[in-house]
Design a protein around this motif. Structure first.
Motif, PDB file in Angstrom:
ATOM      1  N   LEU A 166       0.819  -1.201   0.000  1.00 31.29           N
ATOM      2  CA  LEU A 166       0.000   0.000   0.000  1.00 31.29           C
ATOM      3  C   LEU A 166       0.854   1.253   0.000  1.00 31.29           C
ATOM      4  O   LEU A 166       0.581   2.215  -0.722  1.00 31.29           O
ATOM      5  N   TYR A 167       1.828   1.253   0.899  1.00 34.12           N
ATOM      6  CA  TYR A 167       2.695   2.415   1.114  1.00 34.12           C
ATOM      7  C   TYR A 167       4.127   1.891   1.089  1.00 34.12           C
ATOM      8  O   TYR A 167       4.632   1.449   2.127  1.00 34.12           O
ATOM      9  N   PRO A 168       4.780   1.901  -0.079  1.00 38.49           N
ATOM     10  CA  PRO A 168       6.093   1.245  -0.209  1.00 38.49           C
ATOM     11  C   PRO A 168       7.139   1.761   0.768  1.00 38.49           C
ATOM     12  O   PRO A 168       7.972   0.998   1.237  1.00 38.49           O
ATOM     13  N   ALA A 169       7.066   3.063   1.089  1.00 41.87           N
ATOM     14  CA  ALA A 169       8.042   3.636   2.023  1.00 41.87           C
ATOM     15  C   ALA A 169       7.333   4.681   2.873  1.00 41.87           C
ATOM     16  O   ALA A 169       6.294   5.206   2.473  1.00 41.87           O
ATOM     17  N   PRO A 170       7.866   4.975   4.036  1.00 41.08           N
ATOM     18  CA  PRO A 170       7.230   5.973   4.893  1.00 41.08           C
ATOM     19  C   PRO A 170       7.204   7.342   4.216  1.00 41.08           C
ATOM     20  O   PRO A 170       8.095   7.650   3.415  1.00 41.08           O
ATOM     21  N   PRO A 171       6.188   8.160   4.551  1.00 40.58           N
ATOM     22  CA  PRO A 171       6.186   9.529   4.058  1.00 40.58           C
ATOM     23  C   PRO A 171       7.314  10.288   4.755  1.00 40.58           C
ATOM     24  O   PRO A 171       7.777   9.853   5.807  1.00 40.58           O
ATOM     25  N   PRO A 172       7.720  11.406   4.182  1.00 42.89           N
ATOM     26  CA  PRO A 172       8.778  12.158   4.852  1.00 42.89           C
ATOM     27  C   PRO A 172       8.289  12.682   6.203  1.00 42.89           C
ATOM     28  O   PRO A 172       7.105  13.023   6.336  1.00 42.89           O
ATOM     29  N   PRO A 173       9.165  12.731   7.199  1.00 43.54           N
ATOM     30  CA  PRO A 173       8.771  13.237   8.518  1.00 43.54           C
ATOM     31  C   PRO A 173       8.137  14.611   8.404  1.00 43.54           C
ATOM     32  O   PRO A 173       8.605  15.451   7.637  1.00 43.54           O
ATOM     33  N   GLY A 174       7.038  14.818   9.155  1.00 41.48           N
ATOM     34  CA  GLY A 174       6.408  16.134   9.172  1.00 41.48           C
ATOM     35  C   GLY A 174       5.262  16.276   8.183  1.00 41.48           C
ATOM     36  O   GLY A 174       4.404  17.129   8.328  1.00 41.48           O
ATOM     37  N   LEU A 179      15.653  -5.727   8.311  1.00 45.67           N
ATOM     38  CA  LEU A 179      14.887  -4.647   8.926  1.00 45.67           C
ATOM     39  C   LEU A 179      15.601  -3.306   8.794  1.00 45.67           C
ATOM     40  O   LEU A 179      16.831  -3.242   8.758  1.00 45.67           O
ATOM     41  N   ILE A 180      14.761  -2.255   8.734  1.00 41.36           N
ATOM     42  CA  ILE A 180      15.289  -0.889   8.549  1.00 41.36           C
ATOM     43  C   ILE A 180      14.806  -0.029   9.718  1.00 41.36           C
ATOM     44  O   ILE A 180      13.642  -0.104  10.102  1.00 41.36           O
ATOM     45  N   ASP A 181      15.683   0.788  10.263  1.00 39.66           N
ATOM     46  CA  ASP A 181      15.278   1.790  11.259  1.00 39.66           C
ATOM     47  C   ASP A 181      15.084   3.125  10.568  1.00 39.66           C
ATOM     48  O   ASP A 181      16.032   3.685  10.019  1.00 39.66           O
ATOM     49  N   TYR A 182      13.816   3.618  10.599  1.00 38.92           N
ATOM     50  CA  TYR A 182      13.568   4.948  10.029  1.00 38.92           C
ATOM     51  C   TYR A 182      13.619   5.977  11.142  1.00 38.92           C
ATOM     52  O   TYR A 182      13.491   5.650  12.315  1.00 38.92           O
TER      53      TYR A 182
END
Lengths: 276, 82
Positions: free
Chosen positions: A176-184, A258-261
């Protein structure tokens, strides 16, 4: 298994669900043998954990590093006014055991990271996602997929909510959402607010889906997402498909660990859903 | 109904009331094989109608529900389905 395996107190405590044809003594035994991990002792995790414990899910794990804040109390029903300042895992464990001393509560009092996520999640049968931030949401999604664990997902902000069940091979959060949106970009609960009963409703829905998965009954909320607009009092469902291009569960995955965002939170609106 | 039903298991639920008469009968039947017969003794009169009705809803067979004496009833059930 059967009557001899239950104490009189258990028969009384669970009688109203043992009566259900789809549950019975065999189903109750499955619940007592089940291990469910709840990520976050917050708005979603509270009702989910309470109902899972009350139903007799034998082991309920709680992951939370945080302490109870006064501003949590309008929605996080695991915690009471006198718990402000206490560790959430302690407050949560105490509340759950008061509901049902049959349950073993495992306290994971640490932030979930790429280093500990696999080892924390791996003993559990089902994971309930009540994370309030994107890094954890992605971490849990990725770890559950890599470990082959069903993930009962819920997400709320302001008056809107989403819930779905991700079963490995049938799509994941990154489809659905391949990567997180940018912070903020997406406001957090602290910035945007949330109606307290909204996570209550979605957390209960997550508890129901978890019980269904454990018992193997009904139609799990797999390959579809339930959308709830509290102001409009409108429930909708959209179909979800595994994306062959998904970086995690697609045909040529690029994410294998695993990735730490960076820390941030909120609810994203996917382009595919925003049109509906 | 004939008296010569082969009973495989009997449970005494005297002193139990609804819904525990049904819950305990159901748990006992779960431990048994399809085709086996369970005899339940109760002294709570509503159970004589409630237990058979609930058992039929679950697809089990009620062979008999009859008064035994001034205080007790028997409910004879055959397991038809898991």
């Amino acid at each position: 298994m059967g009557m001899s395996a239950f104490s009189d107190e258990q028969i009384q405590r669970y009688s109203r669900q043992i009566i259900l044809k789809e549950v019975g003594g065999k189903g109750q035994r499955k619940l007592l043998n089940a291990q469910v991990l709840v990520i976050g002792a917050g708005g979603l995790g509270s009702p989910a954990a309470v109902y899972l414990a009350a139903a007799g899910v034998g082991t309920v794990g709680i992951v939370d590093f945080d302490r109870v804040d006064m501003s949590n109390l309008h929605r996080q029903i695991l915690h009471h006014t006198e718990d402000v300042g206490r560790l959430k895992v302690e407050s949560a464990a105490e509340t759950l055991l008061r509901y049902n001393p049959d349950v073993t509560v495992v306290r994971h009092q640490e932030p979930l990271t790429s280093h500990n996520a696999m080892s924390i999640i791996s003993p559990y049968d089902v994971v309930v996602n009540g994370a309030d931030n994107f890094p954890t949401r992605y971490l849990v999604n990725d770890a559950c997929y890599l470990l082959g664990k069903p993930l009962v997902d819920g997400c709320i902000l302001m008056f809107d909510a989403q819930a779905t069940v991700f079963v490995p091979g049938k799509g994941c959060y990154r489809c659905l959402y391949p990567a997180p949106p940018p912070p903020g970009l997406v406001p957090s609960c602290a910035e945007a607010g949330v109606l307290g009963a909204l996570p209550g409703l979605i957390g209960c829905l997550q508890a129901i889906e978890t019980v269904k998965l454990i018992l193997g009954i009904g139609e799990p909320l797999v390959s579809r997402m339930l959308l709830y607009d509290a102001l409009a009092a409108d429930f909708r469902q959209v179909k979800l498909r595994r994306d062959p291009a998904c970086p995690l569960c697609g045909d040529s995955p690029t994410i294998r660990e695993l990735i730490d965002y960076e820390e941030f939170c909120g609810v994203p609106i996917p382009a595919a859903l925003a049109e509906h | 109904m004939s008296i010569d039903i082969q009973v495989d298991r009997e449970i005494n639920l005297k002193g139990e009331v609804c819904p525990y008469t049904f819950v305990k009968s159901k748990l006992a039947l779960e431990e048994m094989e399809v085709g086996q017969v369970l005899r339940v003794i109760v002294d709570h009169e509503p159970a004589v109608t409630n237990v058979p009705r609930s058992m039929e809803n679950e697809g089990q067979a009620v062979l008999r529900a009859a008064k035994l004496n001034d205080t007790d009833w028997e409910i004879v059930l055959r397991k038809e389905t898991e």
